[in-house]
Design a protein around this motif. Sequence first.
Motif: not given
Length: 393
Positions: A22-25, A317-321, A324-328, A334-336
């Motif tokens: 939530l904080r990151r969103a 997608s939060g970051y460039p290729g 790596n993005e994952g579970f968190p 979802l919250f965004r």
Amino acid sequence: MAEFRTVVVGTGFIGPVHVEALRRAGVEVAGIVGSTAAKSRAASERLGLPTDFSSFEEALGDPSIDCIHLTTPNRFHFDQAKAVLRAGKHVVCEKPLAMNSTESGELVRIARDSGRAAAVAYNIRFYPLCHEAAARVRNDSLGNLLHVTGSYVQDWLLKETDFNWRVLATDGGELRAVADIGTHWLDLIQFITGRHITSVCADLRTVHSARQRPTGPVQTYSAGNAAEIATEPVQVTTEDCGAILLRFADGANGCLWVSQTTAGKKNCLRYELAGSKQSLAWNSESPNLLEIGNRDQPNACLVRDPAQMDPSAAEISGYPGGHNEGFPDTFKQLFRCFYGSLASGELSEPAPYPTFLDGHREILLCEAILKSHREQRWVDVAGDDGSEQVGVG
Ligand SMILES: NC(=O)C1=CN([C@@H]2O[C@H](COP(=O)(O)OP(=O)(O)OC[C@H]3O[C@@H](n4cnc5c(N)ncnc54)[C@H](OP(=O)(O)O)[C@@H]3O)[C@@H](O)[C@H]2O)C=CC1
Ligand SMILES: O=C1CO[C@H](CO)[C@@H](O)[C@@H]1O
């Protein structure tokens, strides 16, 4: 999204994950509450949150709170979600939505009447490459969908001495491996394919019909040393593993294997979608790769990269290729999506996030799976209006 104030209920494994996401969103987290005032305070301090709220009831009664996230054990979801909606707040509830379809159906009606937004945290949809797979089914890259296969396997309940509230039907529901992790797969596949599962044929198995329950509290995923912990034997009726054959509305078919007793597999969801032109394969333990299978040309592998993906997948997608993005990140996305809908005032169906109706459909599917296993035959999944869907074939 700073205009929304949110409280998270539950201080165990996934509650703090909601707080962080939530904080990151960019959503204000006004507090976290647990089962006691002391646990609420300890979690708030650990996470650097205000300590204004010590209980669920206090958060409910505060008009400055817009939304409540429920991350409590399954048996609390129905009463708590009902109370949140009746207090005029939006709600995000962890899966499974409720203990049975009577409860989940009532929650769908209450949510509709309330005019508030109601989401179920089927977060796995929010891996960017799962949105990419959905886009590729929609734009016909795969051709006609022929069959869907896959599994969701873990090992944290492998031993007779492994224990968690989920193993008890009274706390988690009559189905366990299927309701706890299988429904992630079933929700995900219906999201990706845009098709409903209409009939199921299940064969489930309880490996440990008795487990050793610690006499003190247990944290999800904790692998305690049974030799050092006082335990008592407890009978278990919920399944550890099982196979489910599936039929989809348009004639496609498939199968799912679910297990919480597969040594070495920590939290591994896999699927393979086979179409008349191409196939797609994905594995949650390497979530930044999507395999593309071809018959007449070399196979390919799409490495998650917003520049090379469908706009719907690039958007989450939060970051460039290569980063790596994952579970968190799935919770953040979802919250965004959920709070973005709230901010735009767009609450009409179909929502871009998993709703209580999706959660209810999962419970209906679980009930069909349990009935199929008990009666050892194919069972049609009930429609979300209570009617029987007609199975294919
Ligand atoms: N979407 C996902 O990826 C995931 C979803 N989940 C779902 O989240 C839910 C919680 O799972 P998990 O975090 O693993 O479970 P845990 O047992 O780790 O945590 C549950 C928490 O809820 C607290 N709690 C119990 N009753 C109340 C109450 N009445 N008011 C406030 N807090 C209460 C517990 O307190 P106490 O410590 O005192 O028992 C505990 O802190 C489940 O429904 C599960 O299916 C879980 C993991 C991942
Ligand atoms: O995604 C998940 C990971 O594993 C947990 C424990 O089985 C599940 O509850 C959860 O939904």
